[in-house]
Scaffold this motif. Structure first.
Motif, PDB file in Angstrom:
ATOM      1  N   SER A 172       4.005  -3.409 -13.077  1.00 18.84           N
ATOM      2  CA  SER A 172       4.522  -2.320 -12.243  1.00 18.84           C
ATOM      3  C   SER A 172       3.749  -1.043 -12.591  1.00 18.84           C
ATOM      4  O   SER A 172       3.085  -0.963 -13.618  1.00 18.84           O
ATOM      5  N   HIS A 173       3.886  -0.038 -11.717  1.00 18.19           N
ATOM      6  CA  HIS A 173       3.093   1.166 -11.871  1.00 18.19           C
ATOM      7  C   HIS A 173       3.961   2.298 -12.408  1.00 18.19           C
ATOM      8  O   HIS A 173       5.141   2.420 -12.084  1.00 18.19           O
ATOM      9  N   ASP A 174       3.352   3.159 -13.239  1.00 15.38           N
ATOM     10  CA  ASP A 174       4.124   4.164 -13.947  1.00 15.38           C
ATOM     11  C   ASP A 174       4.766   5.179 -13.010  1.00 15.38           C
ATOM     12  O   ASP A 174       5.920   5.543 -13.174  1.00 15.38           O
ATOM     13  N   TYR A 175       3.999   5.651 -12.032  1.00 18.76           N
ATOM     14  CA  TYR A 175       4.475   6.773 -11.236  1.00 18.76           C
ATOM     15  C   TYR A 175       4.318   6.503  -9.746  1.00 18.76           C
ATOM     16  O   TYR A 175       3.513   7.148  -9.080  1.00 18.76           O
ATOM     17  N   PRO A 176       5.060   5.570  -9.213  1.00 21.43           N
ATOM     18  CA  PRO A 176       5.009   5.398  -7.748  1.00 21.43           C
ATOM     19  C   PRO A 176       5.670   6.592  -7.066  1.00 21.43           C
ATOM     20  O   PRO A 176       6.642   7.142  -7.569  1.00 21.43           O
ATOM     21  N   TRP A 177       5.135   6.967  -5.920  1.00 20.01           N
ATOM     22  CA  TRP A 177       5.601   8.143  -5.205  1.00 20.01           C
ATOM     23  C   TRP A 177       6.414   7.753  -3.989  1.00 20.01           C
ATOM     24  O   TRP A 177       6.116   6.780  -3.316  1.00 20.01           O
ATOM     25  N   VAL A 237      -2.264   3.146  -2.425  1.00 19.91           N
ATOM     26  CA  VAL A 237      -1.787   1.769  -2.440  1.00 19.91           C
ATOM     27  C   VAL A 237      -0.288   1.762  -2.155  1.00 19.91           C
ATOM     28  O   VAL A 237       0.519   2.275  -2.941  1.00 19.91           O
ATOM     29  N   PHE A 238       0.072   1.194  -1.018  1.00 19.28           N
ATOM     30  CA  PHE A 238       1.488   1.087  -0.659  1.00 19.28           C
ATOM     31  C   PHE A 238       2.022  -0.212  -1.255  1.00 19.28           C
ATOM     32  O   PHE A 238       1.549  -1.296  -0.922  1.00 19.28           O
ATOM     33  N   VAL A 239       2.986  -0.075  -2.159  1.00 20.74           N
ATOM     34  CA  VAL A 239       3.508  -1.237  -2.879  1.00 20.74           C
ATOM     35  C   VAL A 239       4.858  -1.682  -2.341  1.00 20.74           C
ATOM     36  O   VAL A 239       5.508  -2.548  -2.923  1.00 20.74           O
ATOM     37  N   ASP A 279       1.749  -5.216  -1.964  1.00 21.94           N
ATOM     38  CA  ASP A 279       3.207  -5.306  -2.068  1.00 21.94           C
ATOM     39  C   ASP A 279       3.684  -6.393  -3.017  1.00 21.94           C
ATOM     40  O   ASP A 279       4.872  -6.470  -3.319  1.00 21.94           O
ATOM     41  N   ASP A 280       2.748  -7.221  -3.537  1.00 24.74           N
ATOM     42  CA  ASP A 280       3.181  -8.135  -4.603  1.00 24.74           C
ATOM     43  C   ASP A 280       2.805  -7.614  -5.993  1.00 24.74           C
ATOM     44  O   ASP A 280       3.017  -8.291  -7.002  1.00 24.74           O
ATOM     45  N   ASN A 281       2.239  -6.394  -6.010  1.00 26.44           N
ATOM     46  CA  ASN A 281       2.036  -5.673  -7.276  1.00 26.44           C
ATOM     47  C   ASN A 281       1.161  -6.416  -8.282  1.00 26.44           C
ATOM     48  O   ASN A 281       1.363  -6.325  -9.486  1.00 26.44           O
ATOM     49  N   ASN A 294      -4.363  -6.739  -6.786  1.00 20.22           N
ATOM     50  CA  ASN A 294      -5.348  -7.124  -5.769  1.00 20.22           C
ATOM     51  C   ASN A 294      -4.873  -6.609  -4.422  1.00 20.22           C
ATOM     52  O   ASN A 294      -3.863  -7.066  -3.894  1.00 20.22           O
ATOM     53  N   TYR A 295      -5.605  -5.661  -3.861  1.00 20.23           N
ATOM     54  CA  TYR A 295      -5.157  -4.982  -2.657  1.00 20.23           C
ATOM     55  C   TYR A 295      -5.504  -5.799  -1.424  1.00 20.23           C
ATOM     56  O   TYR A 295      -6.565  -6.403  -1.333  1.00 20.23           O
ATOM     57  N   GLY A 296      -4.598  -5.769  -0.440  1.00 18.34           N
ATOM     58  CA  GLY A 296      -4.904  -6.323   0.858  1.00 18.34           C
ATOM     59  C   GLY A 296      -5.083  -7.823   0.887  1.00 18.34           C
ATOM     60  O   GLY A 296      -5.912  -8.349   1.620  1.00 18.34           O
ATOM     61  N   GLU A 297      -4.297  -8.532   0.103  1.00 16.12           N
ATOM     62  CA  GLU A 297      -4.335  -9.992   0.183  1.00 16.12           C
ATOM     63  C   GLU A 297      -3.600 -10.450   1.441  1.00 16.12           C
ATOM     64  O   GLU A 297      -2.774  -9.721   1.996  1.00 16.12           O
ATOM     65  N   THR A 298      -3.866 -11.656   1.873  1.00 19.74           N
ATOM     66  CA  THR A 298      -3.224 -12.194   3.071  1.00 19.74           C
ATOM     67  C   THR A 298      -1.704 -12.069   2.974  1.00 19.74           C
ATOM     68  O   THR A 298      -1.112 -12.468   1.968  1.00 19.74           O
ATOM     69  N   GLY A 299      -1.122 -11.494   3.997  1.00 20.08           N
ATOM     70  CA  GLY A 299       0.328 -11.341   4.038  1.00 20.08           C
ATOM     71  C   GLY A 299       0.848 -10.042   3.480  1.00 20.08           C
ATOM     72  O   GLY A 299       2.007  -9.690   3.707  1.00 20.08           O
ATOM     73  N   GLU A 300       0.013  -9.323   2.728  1.00 19.79           N
ATOM     74  CA  GLU A 300       0.477  -8.040   2.212  1.00 19.79           C
ATOM     75  C   GLU A 300       0.474  -7.005   3.334  1.00 19.79           C
ATOM     76  O   GLU A 300      -0.342  -7.044   4.245  1.00 19.79           O
TER      77      GLU A 300
END
Length: 257
Positions: free
Chosen positions: A1-6, A42-44, A74-76, A79-85
């Motif tokens: 998970s990421h420390d500071y999601p906005w 990056v939209f998670v 969105d699966d955190n 890896n950005y932009g994988e199929t289905g994200e």
């Protein structure tokens, strides 16, 4: 998970640089949001939108060597932009007398506001990457890929709106109703120039695999563009271009395209 999601509404002018993680809607209502060259947004969270309203402004100011990227993880897993994200989209809505906004040298990918339901028509399903209910917007040197919406797989241009799109590449975007690449709604009059619109899909009944121009879209200009290899459900729906119920003058113009 990421420390500071906005998420949330900006409290004042802000600049995003480096990598920013977004886990819910961001609203820019009377501030200016500047996105710096090379930033990765990056939209998670699925359905997380970037909303500009009121007198808000967005300046996404990349460079050819350092493009801005708006994407999904969105699966955190990093890896950005994988199929289905997917994430939501950027929406200019309920705009007041806002100053100019622009996108320059941006990659916008994996936005998704699609639905399998044709009716009722729902503005939240307009524009897989950008929903534009605002005229003072310029989009230059951008790439739109793998976005999906009900209307306007990459961008949706709202009623009576005018804006400029130039030197852009639209590919592999999908509309589930109309306008795989771009949807220009009634009374809109954008100028789209020097752009490539290819391999977009309209999977639904409305047609216009590349561009859909809606009823009474009055002075759309498409100049020096390549619109090719797009697909709709069948030829009568306009694999590349669908002009629907257009009684307005002047007519849409396609020049050197």
């Amino acid at each position: 998970s990421h420390d500071y999601p906005w998420s949330g509404t900006l409290a004042g002018d802000a600049t995003w640089s480096g990598t920013k993680y977004i886990n819910g809607d961001i609203t820019v209502d009377n501030e200016k949001l500047t996105i710096s060259p090379g930033a990765i947004i990056v939209f998670v969270a699925e359905g997380a939108d970037l909303i500009i309203k009121g007198t808000g402004q967005l300046e996404a100011d990349g460079t050819s060597a350092s493009m801005i990227r708006l994407t999904s993880d969105d699966d955190n897993d990093g890896n950005y932009g994988e199929t289905g994200e997917r994430w939501g989209h950027i929406s200019f809505q309920s705009m007041g007398s806002a100053g100019a906004s622009f996108f320059d040298y941006c990659i916008i990918e994996y936005g998704d506001v699609s639905s399998t339901s044709l009716l009722p028509v729902n503005p939240s399903q307009y524009g897989g990457a950008i929903h534009i209910d605002f005229s003072n917007l310029t989009i230059t040197n951008c790439e739109f890929r793998n976005n999906k919406a009900g209307w306007g797989g990459a961008i949706f241009i709202g009623d009576g709106k005018n804006h400029v799109v130039s030197n852009c590449h639209f590919h592999n975007n999908t509309a589930t109703t109309s306008g795989g690449g771009i949807y220009s709604w009634k009374n809109s009059y954008p100028v789209i120039s020097n752009s490539i619109i290819v391999y977009n899909i309209c999977s639904g009944p409305g047609g216009g695999g590349g561009i859909f121009i809606g009823g009474a879209a009055k002075d759309v200009k498409v100049i020096n563009c390549v619109i090719s290899h797009n697909s709709a459900n069948n030829q009568s729906l306009g694999h590349n271009i669908k002009i629907y119920n257009n009684t307005a003058t002047p007519k849409p113009q396609f020049i050197n395209s």
